[in-house]
Design a protein around this motif. Structure first.
Motif, short mmCIF file in Angstrom:
data_model
loop_
_atom_site.label_atom_id
_atom_site.label_comp_id
_atom_site.label_asym_id
_atom_site.label_seq_id
_atom_site.Cartn_x
_atom_site.Cartn_y
_atom_site.Cartn_z
N GLU A 249 0.84 -1.19 0.00
CA GLU A 249 0.00 0.00 0.00
C GLU A 249 0.88 1.25 0.00
O GLU A 249 1.85 1.35 0.75
N GLU A 252 4.09 2.68 -5.86
CA GLU A 252 3.60 3.13 -7.17
C GLU A 252 3.94 2.13 -8.26
O GLU A 252 5.02 1.54 -8.26
N ARG A 276 -7.88 -0.60 -12.43
CA ARG A 276 -7.67 0.58 -11.59
C ARG A 276 -8.51 0.51 -10.31
O ARG A 276 -8.05 0.90 -9.23
N LYS A 277 -9.73 0.01 -10.42
CA LYS A 277 -10.58 -0.12 -9.24
C LYS A 277 -9.93 -1.01 -8.19
O LYS A 277 -9.93 -0.69 -6.98
N ASP A 280 -6.91 0.85 -6.61
CA ASP A 280 -7.36 1.90 -5.69
C ASP A 280 -7.83 1.31 -4.36
O ASP A 280 -7.56 1.86 -3.28
N GLU A 281 -8.55 0.20 -4.44
CA GLU A 281 -9.05 -0.44 -3.23
C GLU A 281 -7.91 -0.95 -2.35
O GLU A 281 -8.04 -1.00 -1.12
N GLY A 283 -4.99 0.51 -2.19
CA GLY A 283 -4.12 1.61 -1.82
C GLY A 283 -2.81 1.65 -2.60
O GLY A 283 -1.84 2.30 -2.19
N LYS A 285 -0.72 3.00 -5.65
CA LYS A 285 -0.78 4.19 -6.50
C LYS A 285 -0.45 3.85 -7.95
O LYS A 285 0.47 3.07 -8.21
N THR A 286 -1.20 4.42 -8.86
CA THR A 286 -0.94 4.22 -10.30
C THR A 286 -0.26 5.47 -10.84
O THR A 286 -0.87 6.54 -10.89
#
Length: 330
Positions: A249, A252, A276-277, A280-281, A283, A285-286
């Motif tokens: 988490e 990147e 991406r979902k 994001d869930e 934590g 980073k993209t």
């Protein structure tokens, strides 16, 4: 077989003639052999990076020859390795006084021929280093024997950027190795493809069947079964990727959602949204997302998902502008 071709046996050479005619300011070939594909803009004192592989995967492999990326490519027939002589002739053409990095996919024929070319270069006092892309997680539990697929894009980007910065041969190799160590890919096919000289599909899938882990030459995957939704494919793929290369988490990554040749951009963006979902869930980073065709398999329908864990140094390399006839990044 429905293809826009002349004679099937001339498929690769006819394609190359079209590329050279369309982009003479960017690429050329070694006199006497269309399949010795080179940049038209050699830079003195820069490490030269050479790749190679079979036709049928555009923009992989030759599509990444250009400013900020690679300097040459040995071009094989459809799904066939280039010869050692072709790789050697490309090497002599693009070598610019700082040595050569051979950067290509982890396939037996390619390894054998690049090693032979390196031996020929050694007799000419041309220094070489070699590294293979091996990012396909589902192809083998042993990372050393995995296939090289779309994730090699990140190796091209990092090595190409370091070479453009006029890094030494060992520094360029280290940049490629850093990208390799931090990249993983999972792919899946929905349809087969047709090799022109064969004239029929290279494997079969049922109307509502897909193959998880299928290779870009039709190599067997880990399961065949009913077609899954984009969310389900993303969930299984990301679990496989993150189990193999844990990402904490707050760390990147760059994401590459790659089409295999016959998948619409709309579908790739649906898949990208599903990926991406999940990130994001968790934590994660993209940093950047790349969506499109980066390593195809003729007209195969399907996709692959690659992740590349990045730090500040790699971000700089990945952000560097590049320009080839097939790929431009401002």
């Amino acid at each position: 077989m429905k293809k826009i071709i002349n004679a099937p046996e001339n498929y690769t050479d006819d394609m190359l003639k079209g590329i050279y005619a369309a982009h003479p300011d960017q690429v050329k070939y070694v006199e006497g052999d269309l399949r010795c594909y080179c940049t038209a803009n050699k830079k003195d004192g820069k490490v030269a990076i050479i790749t190679g592989g079979g036709t049928g995967h555009l923009p992989l492999f030759l599509g990444y020859v250009g400013d900020g990326l690679l300097d040459g490519c040995g071009v094989g027939g459809v799904f066939q390795s280039p010869s050692a002589e072709q790789i050697y002739n490309v090497s002599k053409e693009v070598e610019a006084g700082a040595g050569i990095l051979y950067l290509y996919g982890n396939y037996t024929g390619d390894i054998m021929n690049f090693d032979m070319a390196a031996e020929m270069c050694e007799m000419d006092d041309i220094e070489t280093r070699s590294i293979v892309g091996a990012d396909d997680v589902n192809s083998n539990a042993n990372p050393d024997t995995r296939r090289g697929v779309a994730g090699i894009f990140f190796m091209y980007k990092c090595a190409g950027a370091k070479a453009a910065e006029m890094g030494t041969l060992d520094e360029v190799l280290a940049a490629a190795q850093k990208a390799k160590d931090n990249t993983r890919t999972v792919g899946f096919a929905l349809t087969p493809c047709i090799i022109p000289e064969v004239g029929h599909s290279n494997f079969t899938l049922g109307e509502n069947e897909m193959a998880m882990g299928m290779g870009i030459h039709g190599e067997p995957g880990v399961w065949n079964g009913p077609i899954k939704t984009a969310d389900e494919l993303a969930e299984e793929s990301m679990k496989t990727l993150l189990d193999d290369m844990p990402v904490k988490e707050g760390e990147e990554i760059c994401v590459l959602v790659n089409g295999l040749g016959a998948t619409s951009i709309e579908e790739l963006y649906i898949l990208s949204g599903s990926v991406r979902k999940i990130l994001d869930e968790k934590g994660i980073k993209t940093y950047r997302t790349f969506v499109g065709e980066y390593a195809t398999s003729m007209e195969m329908a399907g996709a692959s998902i690659s992740i590349c864990k990045v730090d500040d140094e790699m971000k700089k390399w990945i952000d560097m502008p590049v320009k080839t006839p097939f790929y431009t990044q401002a």
